[in-house]
Enzyme design. Structure first.
Site, PDB file in Angstrom:
ATOM      1  N   TYR A 112       7.749   1.999  -7.742  1.00 44.92           N
ATOM      2  CA  TYR A 112       7.120   0.669  -7.782  1.00 44.92           C
ATOM      3  C   TYR A 112       6.675   0.320  -9.201  1.00 44.92           C
ATOM      4  O   TYR A 112       6.820  -0.821  -9.636  1.00 44.92           O
ATOM      5  CB  TYR A 112       5.929   0.616  -6.820  1.00 44.92           C
ATOM      6  CG  TYR A 112       6.319   0.740  -5.362  1.00 44.92           C
ATOM      7  CD1 TYR A 112       7.354  -0.021  -4.831  1.00 44.92           C
ATOM      8  CD2 TYR A 112       5.650   1.610  -4.499  1.00 44.92           C
ATOM      9  CE1 TYR A 112       7.723   0.091  -3.496  1.00 44.92           C
ATOM     10  CE2 TYR A 112       6.009   1.732  -3.161  1.00 44.92           C
ATOM     11  CZ  TYR A 112       7.042   0.967  -2.673  1.00 44.92           C
ATOM     12  OH  TYR A 112       7.408   1.075  -1.346  1.00 44.92           O
TER      13      TYR A 112
ATOM     14  N   GLU B  63       0.862  -1.187   0.000  1.00 45.85           N
ATOM     15  CA  GLU B  63       0.000   0.000   0.000  1.00 45.85           C
ATOM     16  C   GLU B  63       0.895   1.233   0.000  1.00 45.85           C
ATOM     17  O   GLU B  63       1.938   1.241   0.650  1.00 45.85           O
ATOM     18  CB  GLU B  63      -0.881   0.077   1.261  1.00 45.85           C
ATOM     19  CG  GLU B  63      -2.048  -0.869   1.258  1.00 45.85           C
ATOM     20  CD  GLU B  63      -1.710  -2.155   1.976  1.00 45.85           C
ATOM     21  OE1 GLU B  63      -0.718  -2.176   2.735  1.00 45.85           O
ATOM     22  OE2 GLU B  63      -2.423  -3.154   1.771  1.00 45.85           O
TER      23      GLU B  63
END
Ligand SMILES: CC(C)(COP(=O)(O)OP(=O)(O)OC[C@H]1O[C@@H](n2cnc3c(N)ncnc32)[C@H](O)[C@@H]1OP(=O)(O)O)[C@@H](O)C(=O)NCCC(=O)NCCS
Length: 163
Positions: free
Chosen positions: A129, A117
């Protein structure tokens, strides 16, 4: 799970990625407090460092811890729970190197994939990411208790050999 990190051996002046130990706790907590508005408590790190399923990696430059990655396995999914690089050392690929080392280790054993998250406003981390193949799969509404910001849920399939 392997105990050494191939390709991350020490050399003068070069960064080293190694497993974290309890001796790293003061340095971890200092970086954490400088980094996050909701820092993890010392005891949370202490319990992750002693948990056998967890993977806790440190980025060390000239003997000084400047970053860390904490991940844990839940059933058959790796969860990246914390990633931070000290402010002065950002944008020098420490975060990328930690993720590369993480994948080197986790891709060895079969699992479904990786999740995490991240605050929806955290564009630099989301970009990092994405560059490693994570995709956004959903949102947790009001996930962060300080400002009720939403969390973006990101996912990456296991790319190892399933044969
Ligand atoms: C996110 C974080 C770990 C990245 O660490 P880093 O060592 O600075 O990242 P890298 O130098 O490896 O950056 C790799 C890529 O990520 C992206 N990126 C990193 N920081 C960025 C920024 N400030 N703005 C835009 N893109 C960024 C870029 O694509 C970058 O590649 P490039 O430098 O070749 O353009 C670091 O910024 C940090 O600790 N942030 C605060 C904590 C945090 O947000 N953790 C993630 C919580 S889920």
């Amino acid at each position: 799970m392997i105990e050494s990190l191939p390709g991350h051996t020490s050399a003068d002046g070069l960064p080293v990625i190694r497993r974290l130990t309890v001796a790293d706790l003061p340095a971890i907590v200092a970086i954490e407090k400088d980094t996050f508005t909701l820092p993890w408590h010392h005891n949370v790190f202490a319990s992750m460092l002693t948990k056998s399923e967890a993977l806790c990696l440190g980025y060390v430059v000239n003997g000084r811890l400047t970053g860390y990655l904490i991940a844990d396995m839940f059933v058959d999914v790796w969860h990246i729970m914390n990633l931070a690089v000290s402010v002065a050392c950002r944008r020098r690929h420490a975060g990328s190197d930690l993720l590369e080392a993480y994948f080197e280790i986790t891709e060895l054993d079969g699992h479904r994939g990786h999740t995490l998250e991240v605050r929806v406003s955290n564009e630099s981390a989301i970009e990092l990411y994405r560059s490693f193949g994570f995709v956004a799969t959903g949102v947790r509404r009001g996930y962060y208790s300080d400002n009720r910001e939403d969390a973006l849920i990101m996912w990456k399939e296991w790319e190892g050999d399933s044969a």
